[in-house]
Design an enzyme around this catalytic site. Sequence first.
Site, mmCIF file in Angstrom:
data_model
loop_
_atom_site.group_PDB
_atom_site.id
_atom_site.type_symbol
_atom_site.label_atom_id
_atom_site.label_comp_id
_atom_site.label_asym_id
_atom_site.label_seq_id
_atom_site.Cartn_x
_atom_site.Cartn_y
_atom_site.Cartn_z
ATOM 1 N N ARG A 59 0.843 -1.194 0.000
ATOM 2 C CA ARG A 59 0.000 0.000 0.000
ATOM 3 C C ARG A 59 0.875 1.241 0.000
ATOM 4 O O ARG A 59 1.991 1.224 0.500
ATOM 5 C CB ARG A 59 -0.906 0.021 1.239
ATOM 6 C CG ARG A 59 -2.057 -0.964 1.169
ATOM 7 C CD ARG A 59 -2.956 -0.873 2.382
ATOM 8 N NE ARG A 59 -2.343 -1.452 3.553
ATOM 9 C CZ ARG A 59 -1.732 -0.776 4.506
ATOM 10 N NH1 ARG A 59 -1.684 0.556 4.455
ATOM 11 N NH2 ARG A 59 -1.174 -1.383 5.522
ATOM 12 N N TYR A 187 -1.550 -3.398 -6.793
ATOM 13 C CA TYR A 187 -1.379 -4.078 -5.495
ATOM 14 C C TYR A 187 -2.721 -4.183 -4.750
ATOM 15 O O TYR A 187 -3.490 -3.218 -4.691
ATOM 16 C CB TYR A 187 -0.353 -3.333 -4.618
ATOM 17 C CG TYR A 187 -0.300 -3.926 -3.234
ATOM 18 C CD1 TYR A 187 0.305 -5.162 -3.035
ATOM 19 C CD2 TYR A 187 -0.923 -3.317 -2.148
ATOM 20 C CE1 TYR A 187 0.298 -5.763 -1.779
ATOM 21 C CE2 TYR A 187 -0.934 -3.907 -0.892
ATOM 22 C CZ TYR A 187 -0.323 -5.128 -0.715
ATOM 23 O OH TYR A 187 -0.339 -5.726 0.514
ATOM 24 N N LYS A 196 -9.726 -2.390 1.622
ATOM 25 C CA LYS A 196 -9.367 -1.234 2.459
ATOM 26 C C LYS A 196 -10.172 0.017 2.085
ATOM 27 O O LYS A 196 -10.602 0.783 2.952
ATOM 28 C CB LYS A 196 -7.876 -0.940 2.335
ATOM 29 C CG LYS A 196 -6.984 -2.114 2.690
ATOM 30 C CD LYS A 196 -7.217 -2.596 4.092
ATOM 31 C CE LYS A 196 -6.225 -3.671 4.485
ATOM 32 N NZ LYS A 196 -6.490 -4.171 5.840
ATOM 33 N N HIS A 216 -10.539 -2.473 11.535
ATOM 34 C CA HIS A 216 -9.463 -3.328 11.011
ATOM 35 C C HIS A 216 -9.262 -4.480 12.008
ATOM 36 O O HIS A 216 -8.267 -4.520 12.723
ATOM 37 C CB HIS A 216 -8.198 -2.472 10.879
ATOM 38 C CG HIS A 216 -7.090 -3.108 10.105
ATOM 39 N ND1 HIS A 216 -5.783 -2.740 10.277
ATOM 40 C CD2 HIS A 216 -7.083 -4.066 9.163
ATOM 41 C CE1 HIS A 216 -5.016 -3.446 9.451
ATOM 42 N NE2 HIS A 216 -5.776 -4.259 8.782
ATOM 43 N N SER A 238 -1.300 -4.155 10.227
ATOM 44 C CA SER A 238 -1.004 -5.100 9.157
ATOM 45 C C SER A 238 0.220 -5.935 9.517
ATOM 46 O O SER A 238 1.178 -5.429 10.103
ATOM 47 C CB SER A 238 -0.708 -4.329 7.871
ATOM 48 O OG SER A 238 -1.692 -3.354 7.672
ATOM 49 N N CYS A 240 0.744 -8.302 11.689
ATOM 50 C CA CYS A 240 1.016 -8.582 13.108
ATOM 51 C C CYS A 240 0.300 -9.851 13.550
ATOM 52 O O CYS A 240 0.043 -10.049 14.733
ATOM 53 C CB CYS A 240 0.567 -7.421 13.988
ATOM 54 S SG CYS A 240 1.635 -5.983 13.869
ATOM 55 N N ASP A 265 -9.463 -9.838 8.844
ATOM 56 C CA ASP A 265 -8.925 -8.489 8.600
ATOM 57 C C ASP A 265 -9.906 -7.350 8.914
ATOM 58 O O ASP A 265 -9.479 -6.300 9.345
ATOM 59 C CB ASP A 265 -8.487 -8.383 7.132
ATOM 60 C CG ASP A 265 -7.590 -7.188 6.861
ATOM 61 O OD1 ASP A 265 -6.701 -6.912 7.681
ATOM 62 O OD2 ASP A 265 -7.786 -6.514 5.828
ATOM 63 N N ARG A 353 1.970 -12.100 -0.874
ATOM 64 C CA ARG A 353 0.613 -12.379 -0.382
ATOM 65 C C ARG A 353 0.012 -13.623 -1.027
ATOM 66 O O ARG A 353 0.403 -14.023 -2.114
ATOM 67 C CB ARG A 353 -0.298 -11.180 -0.742
ATOM 68 C CG ARG A 353 0.117 -9.862 -0.111
ATOM 69 C CD ARG A 353 -0.313 -9.806 1.324
ATOM 70 N NE ARG A 353 0.090 -8.582 1.994
ATOM 71 C CZ ARG A 353 -0.654 -7.991 2.941
ATOM 72 N NH1 ARG A 353 -1.822 -8.482 3.293
ATOM 73 N NH2 ARG A 353 -0.214 -6.923 3.552
HETATM 74 C C1 OXD Z 1 -3.129 -4.746 5.189
HETATM 75 C C2 OXD Z 1 -3.825 -5.864 4.542
HETATM 76 O O1 OXD Z 1 -2.177 -4.202 4.618
HETATM 77 O O2 OXD Z 1 -4.709 -6.441 5.189
HETATM 78 O O3 OXD Z 1 -3.542 -4.386 6.306
HETATM 79 O O4 OXD Z 1 -3.531 -6.175 3.378
HETATM 80 MN MN MN Z 2 -5.228 -5.473 7.026
#
Ligand code: OXD
Ligand code: MN
Length: 568
Positions: A59, A187, A196, A216, A238, A240, A265, A353
Amino acid sequence: MEEVARLTRPDRVHWCDGSREEYDALVAGLVRDGGLIPISGGQFENCYLHRSDPSDVARVENLTFVCTADREDAGPNNHWMAPDEAHRLLDGLFEGCMRGRVMYVVPYCMGPIHSPLSRCGIEVTDSAYVAVNMHLMTRMGAAALKRIESEGRFVKGMHSTGELDPERRYIMHFPEELSIRSFGSGYGGNALLGKKCHALRIASWQARQEGWLAEHMLIVEIENPAGEKRYIAGAFPSACGKTNLAMLIPPDELAGWKVRTIGDDIAWLHLGDDGVMRAINPEAGYFGVVPGTNRRTNHNAFEMLQKDAIFTNVGLTSDMEPWWEGRKSGVPALNWKGEPMKSGEKAAHPNSRFTVSARCNPVYSPMAEHEDGVPISAMIFGGRRARLAPLVMEARDWRHGVLMGAAMASGSTAASSDSGKGLRRDPMAMKPFCGYNFADYFAHWLGFAPRSDKLPRIYHVNWFRQDDSGNYLWPGFGENLRVLQWILDRCGKRADALETPIGNLPRREDLNLKGLNIGREALDSILAVDIAGWREEMESIAQYLAQYGERLPKALLNEHARVARALG
Ligand code: OXD
Ligand code: MN
């Protein structure tokens, strides 16, 4: 759609119907033109690899804007541009940008298709990779279009990969118009607009107006040996471990416990007329971080990746299996850019990813499809904190919990190209995703307290404490269930805690430590409260909050003062 096509000039318009045949045809087309590489070696079946442009792997927060009429509504937590200026800029970029390309029209529904809590959108995109990812990540196609036609209201998203030029890349949100424009990136977080852009930035704005929360957060179902099911929502920045926590595998010593995923998420949370907060996961798939996933750390996730998954920016073995750091088996032959491996380099991009439908998750809970959502017993906040923050602490009430969330901080990760180094404040893990001024967001959160006496209890956790040599003090992964057990026992008034100025902490005897391999000193240090350290921390939180100025709710400042006073 005609208007968009007049501006962007595609060769052809394709309305997505969401069928399996359509998915297969889109994938076949991508394989023909090199956008996807079949990688079904070894155990992997019907899997594909996408290699993105090396400048387009995360991002881009510095190019992400919230465009509200009044700059103050976007707040110091967002980049802002005046809506007319942003539209002029974006219309210029979109003009003719789909010449020679197909324009895919992707109607989608965020949330179970018949749930009153779900919301719809349409993403127009010139990327077949985006269209196939939307197939996996959302309920898209004919059923969503039908709902849109009957509701008449939907989020309008326009996306083009443009030339993938970082100088001509913008992710723009117009919450007052319920619209999104994303240009110049393919992306996921920038291009899969349901995620998002819609489900967090636009939805958080709508949620404030309508009295709910778009967060989130993962949502996890936990069933105890007595067969009681409880639900926890958890906000973590993100990368974690939200996906791991949502698919946690109970350790052998906690036999009889079962953990299932509702979402990994995003959570949309609504207060029912009965005062209970219920959550849905607006997504239907996962866009997870690959590195570190293996049979030991997350057996469920590893299984889920072996069939019908799309990988982005991982390496390859010589027999065409995907490979990433921490996979623990196989040897990479090519790196994520497709070049022969050089010694010492990483095979997978750290933010590589996987995209996979939730249906592939062996522990997907049927409750994730429930129209009313699931009742949330507890909310947890957490970040990567090598020092200070204890393993777990409980807020004494909702207001204290909001302060805990507002004060969240975490070490930086690879999920954003510009999150910088070191610790950054990331309130409720929403720094990159709140579609409006954080001061108003905190006030919105505080506003729930008078509305119900059955709100979830709030906790702060930290799985990431390190000793002076950088070794993790807590084993994490499946063992985190021991902390969740204490949290649920607290909610059921079945566990004790020690009251401290920063919140209620378990003593060692309050935790289920059966069979856990952890040294006494390590445990003592993650359950300790470092008063001097917390005094400094409260100073730093005050400095952080000061940037929101007059708009910051007084109740939050009073709560901060209360904790600071208690620390002496
Ligand atoms: C992030 C995702 O970047 O979930 O938080 O992709
Ligand atoms: Mn996320």
